[in-house]
Design an enzyme around this catalytic site. Structure first.
Site, PDB file in Angstrom:
ATOM      1  CG  PHE A 153      -1.833  -1.212   1.268  1.00  0.00           C
ATOM      2  CD1 PHE A 153      -2.936  -1.315   0.417  1.00  0.00           C
ATOM      3  CD2 PHE A 153      -1.571  -2.265   2.129  1.00  0.00           C
ATOM      4  CE1 PHE A 153      -3.763  -2.435   0.443  1.00  0.00           C
ATOM      5  CE2 PHE A 153      -2.393  -3.390   2.164  1.00  0.00           C
ATOM      6  CZ  PHE A 153      -3.493  -3.484   1.317  1.00  0.00           C
ATOM      7  CG  ASN A 212      -4.724   0.987  -5.280  1.00  0.00           C
ATOM      8  OD1 ASN A 212      -4.435   1.529  -4.216  1.00  0.00           O
ATOM      9  ND2 ASN A 212      -3.794   0.537  -6.110  1.00  0.00           N
ATOM     10  CB  CYS A 264      -1.403   2.287  -8.414  1.00  0.00           C
ATOM     11  SG  CYS A 264       0.343   2.040  -8.125  1.00  0.00           S
TER      12      CYS A 264
HETATM   13  C1  UGA Z   1      -1.498   4.551  -4.722  1.00  0.00           C
HETATM   14  C2  UGA Z   1      -2.047   4.259  -3.315  1.00  0.00           C
HETATM   15  O1  UGA Z   1      -2.224   5.483  -2.595  1.00  0.00           O
HETATM   16  C3  UGA Z   1      -1.099   3.331  -2.542  1.00  0.00           C
HETATM   17  O2  UGA Z   1      -1.691   2.992  -1.295  1.00  0.00           O
HETATM   18  C4  UGA Z   1      -0.878   2.064  -3.365  1.00  0.00           C
HETATM   19  O3  UGA Z   1       0.038   1.184  -2.740  1.00  0.00           O
HETATM   20  C5  UGA Z   1      -0.314   2.443  -4.717  1.00  0.00           C
HETATM   21  O4  UGA Z   1      -1.239   3.309  -5.380  1.00  0.00           O
HETATM   22  C6  UGA Z   1      -0.102   1.170  -5.514  1.00  0.00           C
HETATM   23  O5  UGA Z   1      -1.088   0.484  -5.808  1.00  0.00           O
HETATM   24  O6  UGA Z   1       1.042   0.780  -5.746  1.00  0.00           O
HETATM   25  P1  UGA Z   1       0.336   6.259  -5.713  1.00  0.00           P
HETATM   26  O7  UGA Z   1      -0.253   5.895  -7.040  1.00  0.00           O
HETATM   27  O8  UGA Z   1       1.800   6.231  -5.533  1.00  0.00           O
HETATM   28  O9  UGA Z   1      -0.283   5.288  -4.555  1.00  0.00           O
HETATM   29  O10 UGA Z   1      -0.103   7.735  -5.372  1.00  0.00           O
HETATM   30  P2  UGA Z   1      -1.274   8.453  -4.579  1.00  0.00           P
HETATM   31  O11 UGA Z   1      -0.671   9.344  -3.578  1.00  0.00           O
HETATM   32  O12 UGA Z   1      -2.313   7.517  -4.123  1.00  0.00           O
HETATM   33  O13 UGA Z   1      -1.887   9.375  -5.735  1.00  0.00           O
HETATM   34  C7  UGA Z   1      -2.496   8.816  -6.881  1.00  0.00           C
HETATM   35  C8  UGA Z   1      -3.131   9.892  -7.726  1.00  0.00           C
HETATM   36  O14 UGA Z   1      -4.266  10.459  -7.060  1.00  0.00           O
HETATM   37  C9  UGA Z   1      -2.219  11.075  -8.034  1.00  0.00           C
HETATM   38  O15 UGA Z   1      -2.391  11.448  -9.380  1.00  0.00           O
HETATM   39  C10 UGA Z   1      -2.685  12.166  -7.093  1.00  0.00           C
HETATM   40  O16 UGA Z   1      -2.442  13.450  -7.567  1.00  0.00           O
HETATM   41  C11 UGA Z   1      -4.178  11.864  -7.063  1.00  0.00           C
HETATM   42  N1  UGA Z   1      -4.833  12.379  -5.854  1.00  0.00           N
HETATM   43  C12 UGA Z   1      -4.551  11.852  -4.637  1.00  0.00           C
HETATM   44  C13 UGA Z   1      -5.778  13.391  -5.975  1.00  0.00           C
HETATM   45  O17 UGA Z   1      -6.061  13.893  -7.092  1.00  0.00           O
HETATM   46  N2  UGA Z   1      -6.413  13.839  -4.862  1.00  0.00           N
HETATM   47  C14 UGA Z   1      -6.149  13.329  -3.631  1.00  0.00           C
HETATM   48  O18 UGA Z   1      -6.788  13.781  -2.643  1.00  0.00           O
HETATM   49  C15 UGA Z   1      -5.200  12.307  -3.516  1.00  0.00           C
END
Ligand code: UGA
Length: 436
Positions: A153, A212, A264
Site C-alpha cells: 500500500f 485502490n 496504480c
Molecule cells: C497509490 C495508493 O495510494 C497506494 O496505497 C498504493 O500502494 C499504490 O497506489 C499502488 O497500488 O502501488 P500512488 O499511485 O503512488 O499510490 O499515489 P497516490 O498518492 O495515491 O496518488 C495517486 C493519484 O491520485 C495522483 O495522481 C494524485 O495526484 C491523485 N490524488 C490523490 C488526488 O487527485 N487527490 C487526492 O486527494 C489524492
C-alpha cells in the site's frame, strides 16, 4: 530471515531495501543486467526520496545485495517475494498481464530448497497466487512451499515512510508455517503495534484492488463536487474540511485536481472491473469513477481554454509540474499527458518545468514543448500559468517576480495550492478547481 526479492522495480526495490533495514538479509534479483550493475554501483534507477541513502547503508552493512543469479538466491531463501510488473495487458482490455509473474514462478520452482514461502507482492487478480502454486508444483513436484499474498500500500514519493509506518499489513495465507515466517519478517513493526490483518489468499488479493478502487472513487467524488462548486460559487476546500472531519468520511484523499494518474489507480480500477465482469458483476461505482476521471482531464482542458477567452491558439501556456504527483519522476498516466497535447494540437505554445520529471516527460509528451530550467523561466512571456503538480518548489513562488516574467495574468491552479482571494489581490486572474 533470508529474503529474496524477484524484481527490482519500484515495489521490489523499496520493499527489499526496507526489509534489509529491518535487519533481514535481502537479495534483490533482476534479469536486467544493466540495472543490477547500476544498483551495485550504488545508483538508484528511480527517484524516491530517501531510498538512495537506505540502499547505500544496507549494502554497506551487507544486508542488501543485488544479483542476476536467481538460482542461488532462491535456494537459500526463507521467503521469496515476487514483485514483478503486472501492467495492463497489451490487448487494451484492462486485464492485468501476468506473464512476468508466471515466468517468475517457473524460474523459481526448480531452485527451491527446504521450506520456502512464495509471497505475491505485485498487484494481481484474485486467484493468481493459486496459479503460481500450481505452476511451481508442476515444475518441481518435490518442492516444499506455500504461497501467500502480501499486497503493498505504498505511495510513490512517500514509500519509505509508508513502509516503516503502515496503517496495517495484510497477509493472505493458509498455513501456520507461512504465517510464522511472515510475522517474523514484519516483527520490527510490532513495536509500533502495526495491525496485521490475516486473511485467506483470495481476500488479500482482492483487498488491494478494493483499497485502490475506493481511493480512486473518493478522488472522483471530490472532483465532481468541485465542478459543482464551480457552478454554484461554493468552495470545495472548505467543503472537504466540512465533510472530512467526520471520522466516517476521513479527510484524506479529498483534494480535487486534474484527475488521478500514476501506475496504480488507472490500471487497478480497470483490472478490478474486468475481474468483476468475468464473474458476472458490474462494479458500477468503480466504472463511474473511471469515467469521471477521464472527463475531469477533458474538463481541465476546457477550463484552461475558457480562461484564455475560448481559444488557446497562439497563446503561451506555462506548465508547472508534469509528473502525476510530486516527489516522483513517474509520468505514467499523468494528467499532463492528456491535457498538454490537447492544447498543443490547437496551436498553443507550451512551456514546461518539473523538478524531477522532465527526462521522463520527454518520453510521454509530443515534440514541440519548450522545457525550462525553473518556474520563472517557464513563465517568461506566458499568457497563462497552469500549476499542474503540487511540488513544494511551486508552493511559495515569488508572485511579483512571476507576474513580471509573464505577459498575461492568468493563473490556473489545478491543485488548489494558492488562496483565490490573495491571488486576486496580487492582480492575477485566478482559477482553482472548485474554488470560485
Ligand atoms: C497509490 C495508493 O495510494 C497506494 O496505497 C498504493 O500502494 C499504490 O497506489 C499502488 O497500488 O502501488 P500512488 O499511485 O503512488 O499510490 O499515489 P497516490 O498518492 O495515491 O496518488 C495517486 C493519484 O491520485 C495522483 O495522481 C494524485 O495526484 C491523485 N490524488 C490523490 C488526488 O487527485 N487527490 C487526492 O486527494 C489524492
Amino acid at each position: 530471515m533470508k529474503i529474496t526479492m524477484i524484481g527490482t522495480g519500484y515495489v521490489g526495490l523499496v520493499t527489499g531495501t526496507c526489509f534489509a533495514e529491518f535487519g533481514h538479509h535481502v537479495t534483490c534479483v533482476d534479469k536486467d543486467e544493466e540495472k543490477i550493475k547500476t544498483l551495485l554501483e550504488g545508483q538508484i534507477p528511480i527517484y524516491e526520496p530517501g531510498l538512495d541513502t537506505l540502499v547505500l547503508k544496507n549494502t554497506r552493512e551487507k544486508r542488501l545485495t543485488f544479483t542476476t543469479a536467481l538460482a542461488d538466491a532462491v535456494a537459500v531463501a526463507d521467503a521469496v517475494f515476487m514483485a514483478v510488473g503486472t501492467p495492463s495487458s497489451r490487448r487494451g482490455d484492462g486485464y492485468a498481464d501476468l506473464t512476468y509473474i508466471f515466468e517468475a514462478a517457473r524460474e523459481i520452482a526448480p531452485h527451491l530448497q527446504g521450506y520456502t514461502v512464495i509471497v505475491d507482492k505485485s498487484t494481481v487478480p484474485v486467484g493468481t497466487a493459486r496459479q503460481v502454486a500450481r505452476i511451481i508444483r508442476e515444475v518441481n513436484p518435490a518442492a516444499d512451499f506455500d504461497v501467500a499474498s502480501n499486497p503493498e500500500f505504498l505511495r510513490e514519493g512517500a514509500a519509505i515512510a509508508d513502509f516503516m509506518h503502515p496503517d496495517r499489513v495484510v497477509i493472505g495465507l493458509e498455513s501456520l508455517q507461512a504465517e510464522n515466517i511472515l510475522r517474523e519478517i514484519y516483527k520490527p513493526l510490532y513495536l509500533q503495534e502495526t495491525p496485521i490483518v490475516k486473511t485467506d489468499i483470495e481476500t488479500a488479493e482482492l483487498t488491494k484492488y478494493a483499497a485502490n478502487a475506493f481511493l480512486a472513487i473518493k478522488i472522483s467524488f471530490i472532483n465532481e463536487i468541485a465542478l459543482l462548486c464551480d457552478s454554484l460559487g461554493a468552495d470545495v476546500v472548505s467543503l472537504a474540511k466540512g465533510i472530512g472531519m467526520d471520522g466516517r468520511i476521513g479527510k484524506k484523499f479529498l483534494h480535487p485536481g486534474p484527475g488521478y494518474g500514476g501506475s496504480c489507480f488507472p490500471k487497478d480500477t480497470l483490472a478490478m472491473m474486468r475481474i468483476a465482469q468475468e464473474h458476472g458483476q458490474n462494479l458500477r461505482i468503480v466504472e463511474a469513477a473511471v469515467e469521471v476521471n477521464a472527463a475531469q482531464k477533458a474538463k481541465m482542458v476546457k477550463k484552461i481554454r475558457d480562461m484564455l477567452d475560448g481559444s488557446e491558439a497562439g497563446k503561451t501556456i506555462a506548465f508547472l509540474g508534469l509528473t502525476f504527483k510530486p516527489e516522483t519522476d513517474d509520468m505514467r498516466d499523468a494528467p499532463a499527458i492528456t491535457i498538454i497535447p490537447a492544447l498543443l494540437e490547437k496551436g498553443a505554445r507550451i512551456k514546461a518545468h518539473d523538478p524531477q520529471g522532465m527526462e521522463e516527460a520527454r518520453k510521454y509528451l509530443p515534440q514541440g514543448i519548450e522545457y525550462a530550467q525553473d518556474a520563472y523561466e517557464t513563465c517568461k512571456d506566458a499568457d497563462a500559468v497552469v500549476l499542474m503538480t503540487e511540488w513544494n518548489q511551486y508552493r511559495a513562488l515569488d508572485l511579483d517576480r512571476l507576474m513580471e516574467e509573464m505577459q498575461g495574468r492568468i493563473f490556473i491552479d489545478l491543485r488548489n495550492v494558492y488562496e483565490p482571494q490573495k491571488m486576486k489581490e496580487k492582480g492575477f486572474i485566478y482559477a482553482g478547481v472548485g474554488r470560485s
